[in-house]
Design a protein around this motif. Sequence first.
Motif, PDB file in Angstrom:
ATOM      1  N   ILE A   1       3.196   5.892  -2.819  1.00 61.59           N
ATOM      2  CA  ILE A   1       4.395   6.620  -3.230  1.00 61.59           C
ATOM      3  C   ILE A   1       4.405   6.785  -4.748  1.00 61.59           C
ATOM      4  N   GLY A   2       4.095   5.717  -5.464  1.00 60.45           N
ATOM      5  CA  GLY A   2       4.093   5.764  -6.926  1.00 60.45           C
ATOM      6  C   GLY A   2       3.131   6.788  -7.504  1.00 60.45           C
ATOM      7  N   HIS A   3       1.998   6.987  -6.848  1.00 56.41           N
ATOM      8  CA  HIS A   3       1.007   7.956  -7.331  1.00 56.41           C
ATOM      9  C   HIS A   3       1.265   9.383  -6.825  1.00 56.41           C
ATOM     10  N   LEU A   4       1.678   9.495  -5.560  1.00 55.32           N
ATOM     11  CA  LEU A   4       1.698  10.810  -4.916  1.00 55.32           C
ATOM     12  C   LEU A   4       3.043  11.524  -4.956  1.00 55.32           C
ATOM     13  N   MET A   5       4.145  10.785  -4.885  1.00 52.34           N
ATOM     14  CA  MET A   5       5.446  11.450  -4.890  1.00 52.34           C
ATOM     15  C   MET A   5       5.668  12.253  -6.173  1.00 52.34           C
TER      16      MET A   5
ATOM     17  N   ASP B   1       9.561   4.908   8.640  1.00 52.28           N
ATOM     18  CA  ASP B   1      10.377   3.801   8.134  1.00 52.28           C
ATOM     19  C   ASP B   1      11.491   4.294   7.206  1.00 52.28           C
ATOM     20  N   ALA B   2      12.675   4.461   7.771  1.00 56.60           N
ATOM     21  CA  ALA B   2      13.811   4.959   6.991  1.00 56.60           C
ATOM     22  C   ALA B   2      14.203   4.003   5.877  1.00 56.60           C
ATOM     23  N   ALA B   3      14.116   2.703   6.131  1.00 62.43           N
ATOM     24  CA  ALA B   3      14.501   1.721   5.108  1.00 62.43           C
ATOM     25  C   ALA B   3      13.580   1.821   3.892  1.00 62.43           C
ATOM     26  N   LEU B   4      12.268   1.940   4.125  1.00 64.44           N
ATOM     27  CA  LEU B   4      11.338   2.075   2.994  1.00 64.44           C
ATOM     28  C   LEU B   4      11.511   3.425   2.301  1.00 64.44           C
ATOM     29  N   ALA B   5      11.764   4.463   3.060  1.00 63.73           N
ATOM     30  CA  ALA B   5      11.992   5.781   2.456  1.00 63.73           C
ATOM     31  C   ALA B   5      13.179   5.717   1.505  1.00 63.73           C
ATOM     32  N   HIS B   6      14.231   5.051   1.925  1.00 65.70           N
ATOM     33  CA  HIS B   6      15.411   4.896   1.066  1.00 65.70           C
ATOM     34  C   HIS B   6      15.095   4.007  -0.134  1.00 65.70           C
ATOM     35  N   LYS B   7      14.429   2.905   0.103  1.00 66.10           N
ATOM     36  CA  LYS B   7      14.108   1.939  -0.959  1.00 66.10           C
ATOM     37  C   LYS B   7      13.312   2.581  -2.089  1.00 66.10           C
ATOM     38  N   TYR B   8      12.362   3.445  -1.741  1.00 64.77           N
ATOM     39  CA  TYR B   8      11.476   4.037  -2.744  1.00 64.77           C
ATOM     40  C   TYR B   8      11.887   5.450  -3.159  1.00 64.77           C
ATOM     41  N   GLY B   9      13.038   5.915  -2.713  1.00 62.68           N
ATOM     42  CA  GLY B   9      13.561   7.195  -3.178  1.00 62.68           C
ATOM     43  C   GLY B   9      12.881   8.422  -2.616  1.00 62.68           C
ATOM     44  N   CYS B  10      12.313   8.301  -1.421  1.00 66.01           N
ATOM     45  CA  CYS B  10      11.682   9.457  -0.788  1.00 66.01           C
ATOM     46  C   CYS B  10      12.755  10.480  -0.414  1.00 66.01           C
ATOM     47  N   ASP B  11      12.334  11.712  -0.231  1.00 68.74           N
ATOM     48  CA  ASP B  11      13.264  12.788   0.092  1.00 68.74           C
ATOM     49  C   ASP B  11      13.685  12.784   1.559  1.00 68.74           C
ATOM     50  N   GLY B  12      12.931  12.098   2.391  1.00 68.75           N
ATOM     51  CA  GLY B  12      13.256  12.053   3.804  1.00 68.75           C
ATOM     52  C   GLY B  12      12.299  11.152   4.545  1.00 68.75           C
ATOM     53  N   VAL B  13      12.472  11.097   5.843  1.00 71.15           N
ATOM     54  CA  VAL B  13      11.644  10.257   6.694  1.00 71.15           C
ATOM     55  C   VAL B  13      11.335  11.020   7.979  1.00 71.15           C
ATOM     56  N   HIS B  14      10.117  10.851   8.478  1.00 70.88           N
ATOM     57  CA  HIS B  14       9.737  11.412   9.775  1.00 70.88           C
ATOM     58  C   HIS B  14       9.954  10.317  10.807  1.00 70.88           C
ATOM     59  N   ILE B  15      10.816  10.588  11.773  1.00 65.81           N
ATOM     60  CA  ILE B  15      11.100   9.625  12.834  1.00 65.81           C
ATOM     61  C   ILE B  15      10.521  10.163  14.132  1.00 65.81           C
TER      62      ILE B  15
ATOM     63  N   GLU C   1       0.841  -1.211   0.000  1.00 65.12           N
ATOM     64  CA  GLU C   1       0.000   0.000   0.000  1.00 65.12           C
ATOM     65  C   GLU C   1       0.869   1.251   0.000  1.00 65.12           C
ATOM     66  N   ILE C   2       1.928   1.213   0.775  1.00 66.12           N
ATOM     67  CA  ILE C   2       2.835   2.360   0.841  1.00 66.12           C
ATOM     68  C   ILE C   2       3.485   2.576  -0.523  1.00 66.12           C
ATOM     69  N   ALA C   3       3.953   1.498  -1.146  1.00 69.37           N
ATOM     70  CA  ALA C   3       4.604   1.604  -2.461  1.00 69.37           C
ATOM     71  C   ALA C   3       3.642   2.162  -3.504  1.00 69.37           C
ATOM     72  N   GLU C   4       2.392   1.698  -3.476  1.00 66.15           N
ATOM     73  CA  GLU C   4       1.398   2.212  -4.435  1.00 66.15           C
ATOM     74  C   GLU C   4       1.166   3.703  -4.222  1.00 66.15           C
TER      75      GLU C   4
END
Length: 109
Positions: free
Chosen positions: A65-69, A84-98, A60-63
Amino acid sequence: MAKAKKTPPRPKTRLYLITPPTLDPQAFAPVLTQALAAGDVACLQLRLKNADGSQAPESEIAEAIGHLMPLAHTQNVAFILNDDAALAHKYGCDGVHIGQSDTPYHEAR
């Protein structure tokens, strides 16, 4: 007579948007497009959660990201993933909220 100190100009206030915890990415895309056009948005945080508060499944997160990023990026808005820093990195997000109870900062980096 002493000169008054000049206060430096205050930085311009910008918006930080957070998605609803559940959404249909295709249906949400037009709403997001309107929100991004309505003001000076600095970043968008994707915050998908299950009813019990746990993180939504990766699929769901990947879907989402694919539509909204891409929509965020067309407006020069940073795309931040929640928790989730690992998923943020995996999908090329600009950052992560921890958050305080999430991965320790040194591990996320």
